[in-house]
Design an enzyme around this catalytic site. Structure first.
Site, mmCIF file in Angstrom:
data_model
loop_
_atom_site.group_PDB
_atom_site.id
_atom_site.type_symbol
_atom_site.label_atom_id
_atom_site.label_comp_id
_atom_site.label_asym_id
_atom_site.label_seq_id
_atom_site.Cartn_x
_atom_site.Cartn_y
_atom_site.Cartn_z
ATOM 1 N N ASP A 113 0.847 -1.186 0.000
ATOM 2 C CA ASP A 113 0.000 0.000 0.000
ATOM 3 C C ASP A 113 0.891 1.248 0.000
ATOM 4 O OD1 ASP A 113 -2.974 0.892 0.452
ATOM 5 O OD2 ASP A 113 -1.857 1.986 1.986
ATOM 6 N N HIS A 279 -6.919 -6.955 0.066
ATOM 7 C CA HIS A 279 -5.849 -5.971 -0.056
ATOM 8 C C HIS A 279 -4.598 -6.307 0.756
ATOM 9 C CE1 HIS A 279 -3.997 -2.071 -0.605
ATOM 10 N NE2 HIS A 279 -4.106 -1.749 0.670
#
Length: 297
Positions: A113, A279
């Site tokens: 991320d 994610h």
């Protein structure tokens, strides 16, 4: 200086310290022995996001897991003009300084991320330090903004919310930080109960600090401004370190992009794999994540 929080039950064998780089204090966990690996977390997490994989990696590597500036228990400087203190270039300087302070001039980098965006910039700005690069569930920042459509804006609304001028997003999140944090994470995690309650408690503790919430907004404001300027200046530069892209098969990045081909536009040596999760593969699918990671590293 306040007492340094430690988490031996989550990261057995690790040690914690504060490392100051150019006046910025970076909370850092280290463990293991062998070739150095730098693990860089994303938003809204901190270094404990790696707790399911770091101890195993530490059997073969020296693992360094810091909190990025603005996050966790690291320092939270003001953003400054153009939010430059939260540019990925500024964050790179922190992390290269941390590794140098630990005696490492060249190392492997794993970024998830926001940490992946720092790692990408590191490979461009300081290619001499990056031996191998792993980027988790991201496409390049400039690419994602340039290709924005309704689907991306719907899935990643915070990319457009957090960049609004101070104090709009800060004030709105202040109303119920736990609600915003937990909904943000729940929306990205696709395998239920993947986040350890002890780790979630630490995410909440850190996010309860209004200076962290402001720093997170500054991070995103930098990404939509000065980081794009840096990316445009380096449009013809390519990452030369071997790059492994990993992404969640149930998440947004893999749904909207051909991840490997997208990174081949930015790097010379790219391979990649989807993992059956959302994610955060390091929390949702740690065994498969470790398999891919160790094989590459």
């Amino acid at each position: 200086m306040s007492t340094i929080r430690t988490f031996p039950e989550l990261l057995p064998g690790f040690q914690w310290q504060d490392i100051e780089v150019e006046g910025v204090r970076i909370r850092t966990a280290t463990g293991g022995k062998g070739p150095p690996v730098l693990l860089l977390h994303g938003h809204p997490q901190m270094h404990l996001t790696w707790h399911k994989v770091a101890p195993t990696l530490a059997e073969h590597f020296t693992v360094v897991a810091p909190d990025l500036r603005g996050y966790g228990d690291s320092a939270k400087p003001e953003g400054g003009a153009d939010h430059a203190n939260y540019s990925k270039r500024a964050m790179v300087a922190d992390q290269v300084g941390v590794m140098k302070a630990l005696g490492f001039e060249r190392f492997r980098v794993v970024g998830h991320d926001r940490g992946g965006r720092v790692a990408h910039r590191m490979a461009l700005d300081t290619p001499q330090v990056v031996e191998k690069l792993v980027l988790i569930d991201i496409a390049p920042t400039a690419t994602m903004y340039a290709h924005t459509n309704m689907e991306f804006a719907r899935r990643y609304f915070w990319w457009f919310f957090l960049i609004q001028p101070y104090p709009l997003p800060e004030k709105l999140i202040d109303g119920d930080p736990d609600f915003f944090l937990e909904n943000h994470i729940a929306g990205q995690i696709k395998i239920p109960r993947s986040v350890d309650p002890r780790v979630m408690a630490e995410y909440r503790r850190c996010y309860a600090d209004p200076t962290m919430r402001h720093a997170a907004c500054e991070d995103y404001r930098a990404a939509a401004g000065i980081d794009l300027e840096h990316d445009a200046a380096d449009a013809n530069k390519r990452v030369t370190a071997p790059l492994l892209a990993l992404w969640g098969a149930r998440g947004t990045v893999g749904a909207l992009y051909d991840v490997v081909e997208t990174w081949r536009e930015k790097a010379t040596d790219v391979q990649g794999h989807a993992i059956d999760c959302g994610h955060s593969p390091q929390e949702e699918a740690p065994e498969e994540f470790l398999h891919q990671l160790k094989e590459f590293l």
